[in-house]
Write a protein that holds these residues in place. Sequence first.
Motif, short mmCIF file in Angstrom:
data_model
loop_
_atom_site.label_atom_id
_atom_site.label_comp_id
_atom_site.label_asym_id
_atom_site.label_seq_id
_atom_site.Cartn_x
_atom_site.Cartn_y
_atom_site.Cartn_z
N ARG A 197 1.89 -18.34 -64.40
CA ARG A 197 2.87 -17.38 -64.07
C ARG A 197 2.24 -15.54 -64.22
NH1 ARG A 197 8.02 -16.38 -61.45
NH2 ARG A 197 8.23 -15.36 -59.87
N LEU A 198 1.53 -15.00 -63.21
CA LEU A 198 1.29 -13.87 -63.62
C LEU A 198 2.41 -12.85 -62.95
CD1 LEU A 198 -1.97 -13.76 -62.53
CD2 LEU A 198 -0.88 -14.73 -64.88
N GLY A 199 2.55 -11.50 -63.54
CA GLY A 199 3.06 -10.35 -63.53
C GLY A 199 2.59 -9.28 -63.38
N TYR A 200 2.97 -8.20 -62.04
CA TYR A 200 2.06 -7.15 -62.16
C TYR A 200 3.04 -5.59 -62.58
CZ TYR A 200 -0.73 -3.96 -60.52
OH TYR A 200 -2.42 -2.60 -59.72
N ALA A 201 2.54 -5.20 -63.35
CA ALA A 201 3.17 -4.17 -64.04
C ALA A 201 2.70 -2.37 -62.78
CB ALA A 201 2.97 -3.28 -65.32
N TYR A 202 3.09 -2.11 -62.35
CA TYR A 202 3.19 -1.21 -60.99
C TYR A 202 3.22 0.56 -61.25
CZ TYR A 202 2.67 0.32 -55.92
OH TYR A 202 2.52 0.43 -54.86
N PRO A 203 2.63 1.14 -60.76
CA PRO A 203 2.77 2.43 -61.95
C PRO A 203 4.17 2.82 -61.43
CG PRO A 203 1.13 2.94 -59.74
CD PRO A 203 1.67 1.08 -60.30
N ASP A 204 5.02 4.26 -61.99
CA ASP A 204 6.22 4.98 -61.50
C ASP A 204 5.90 6.16 -60.77
OD1 ASP A 204 6.00 6.29 -63.47
OD2 ASP A 204 7.63 6.12 -63.94
N LEU A 205 3.84 6.44 -60.28
CA LEU A 205 4.00 7.32 -59.43
C LEU A 205 3.61 7.14 -58.66
CD1 LEU A 205 1.81 9.57 -62.29
CD2 LEU A 205 4.40 9.26 -61.69
N ALA A 206 4.15 7.43 -56.87
CA ALA A 206 4.54 7.68 -55.78
C ALA A 206 2.40 7.84 -55.46
CB ALA A 206 5.07 7.65 -54.90
N ARG A 207 1.91 8.49 -55.67
CA ARG A 207 0.69 9.52 -55.81
C ARG A 207 -0.07 8.43 -56.09
NH1 ARG A 207 2.70 12.31 -59.16
NH2 ARG A 207 1.56 12.92 -61.07
N LEU A 208 -0.12 7.23 -56.91
CA LEU A 208 -0.90 6.21 -57.41
C LEU A 208 -0.99 4.48 -55.95
CD1 LEU A 208 -0.53 6.71 -61.22
CD2 LEU A 208 -2.51 7.64 -59.50
N GLY A 209 0.28 5.30 -55.61
CA GLY A 209 0.25 4.08 -54.31
C GLY A 209 -1.03 3.02 -54.20
N GLY A 210 -1.83 3.83 -52.92
CA GLY A 210 -3.16 3.13 -53.08
C GLY A 210 -4.07 2.78 -53.87
N LEU A 211 -4.10 3.00 -54.79
CA LEU A 211 -4.64 2.41 -55.87
C LEU A 211 -3.98 0.96 -56.49
CD1 LEU A 211 -6.29 5.75 -58.19
CD2 LEU A 211 -7.13 4.38 -56.72
N ALA A 212 -3.04 1.67 -56.75
CA ALA A 212 -2.04 0.32 -57.23
C ALA A 212 -1.84 -0.46 -56.13
CB ALA A 212 -0.54 0.84 -57.49
N ARG A 213 -1.65 -0.38 -54.63
CA ARG A 213 -1.66 -1.78 -53.75
C ARG A 213 -2.95 -2.88 -53.72
NH1 ARG A 213 1.07 2.79 -51.41
NH2 ARG A 213 -0.30 3.03 -50.34
N ALA A 214 -3.86 -1.66 -54.04
CA ALA A 214 -5.64 -2.06 -53.64
C ALA A 214 -5.62 -3.03 -54.76
CB ALA A 214 -6.61 -1.57 -53.77
N ARG A 215 -5.04 -3.05 -56.48
CA ARG A 215 -5.59 -3.69 -57.70
C ARG A 215 -3.94 -5.08 -57.79
NH1 ARG A 215 -6.23 1.40 -61.83
NH2 ARG A 215 -8.17 2.19 -60.76
N LEU A 216 -3.68 -4.68 -56.89
CA LEU A 216 -3.01 -5.66 -56.91
C LEU A 216 -2.54 -6.95 -55.61
CD1 LEU A 216 0.36 -7.53 -57.11
CD2 LEU A 216 1.26 -5.23 -55.74
N ASP A 217 -3.45 -6.80 -54.84
CA ASP A 217 -4.14 -6.83 -53.55
C ASP A 217 -5.31 -8.35 -54.29
OD1 ASP A 217 -2.23 -6.07 -51.68
OD2 ASP A 217 -3.95 -4.91 -51.12
N GLY A 218 -5.65 -7.80 -55.46
CA GLY A 218 -6.91 -8.43 -55.96
C GLY A 218 -6.06 -9.86 -56.91
#
Length: 335
Positions: free
Chosen positions: A184-205
């Motif tokens: 069971r894995l978790g994902y630590a998402y950044p709290d800066l909205a402007r990093l959302g594009g990078l974060a979403r792509a890495r989360l998709d992986g």
Amino acid sequence: MTGTSDRRRVTSADVAREAKVSRATVSYVLNDSPHQKIPEATRRRVREAAARLGYAPSAAARLLRRGRSDIVLGLLPDWPIEHVLGRLVQQLTDALAQHELTFLVHSAAHPARPLREVWRALTPAAVLALDAFPVAEADAVRAAGIEVVMAVHDSVRSGRGSALVSEEPIGAEQARHLAHAHRRLGYAYPDLARLGGLARARLDGVREVCAELGLPAPDVRTVPVDQEGAVQAVKAWLAADPPVTGVCAFNDAAALAVLGALRSLGLRAPEDLAVIGVDDIPGAALAQPPLTTVVRDTDAIARGLARRIADALEGAQVSADPLLESLRVQVRVSA
């Protein structure tokens, strides 16, 4: 007293007189013109004379010779300019210089000068956006005669161009590393909205690997880089049913926040929660415990981008496929 200098600019004619050759010979030598049978001793004498006099070809002369500017305008998104982004900018500067191109950067951080004013003033040979590039802006740039427009992390959807660097493989690499021991894995998402594009792509992986291996979808929590917020995320992961035992963090900063939260709760990584970051920033190896992280070859990315820009400027066919990037996991104690 004024801020001007009375010193006259050194010209190619001065170099020619110093080296006792013609101005044409100076031009051939300093421009590395092909098919010119100039003795090596003469070439050395010209270069030494130019160095002695402090001669530098003018930008205007280079522009006339090339028929275009040598400037590549780099557009920085409104991201924190930290270790990794600063390193990439330096590597792009070096890589483009190998193609006799000058890399100038412009940040989109407010209240920066409007982008349209910048490219109109510079008339660059090419524009390289590190994130999204508005379609209307790309069309306007091309209409002004700047044909080479590339985006690193998003598509330029009008005309040629596509995302050149894919982020999904980073999240996939993290998930594959943790999946050897964690279900069971978790994902630590950044709290800066402007990093959302990078974060979403890495989360998709991460999501793709979890689906491929038959694991539950990752438990995504926003992790601010402060102790209280990170503690709440860690508590939520451990209280999940089933509990999260391994966390893929957006980057090393988010991973370090998770490690700090574990310490404050009297817990340990990887025994209570394994953590893996991205970027291998200088502090990763010094963390307690030392941080396991995904390392990307930003120098190879810079050289690949520079090559594609140079090829496009020469009119060569340029692939629209993402650059092939080697990733490796720097294994330490945290995961």
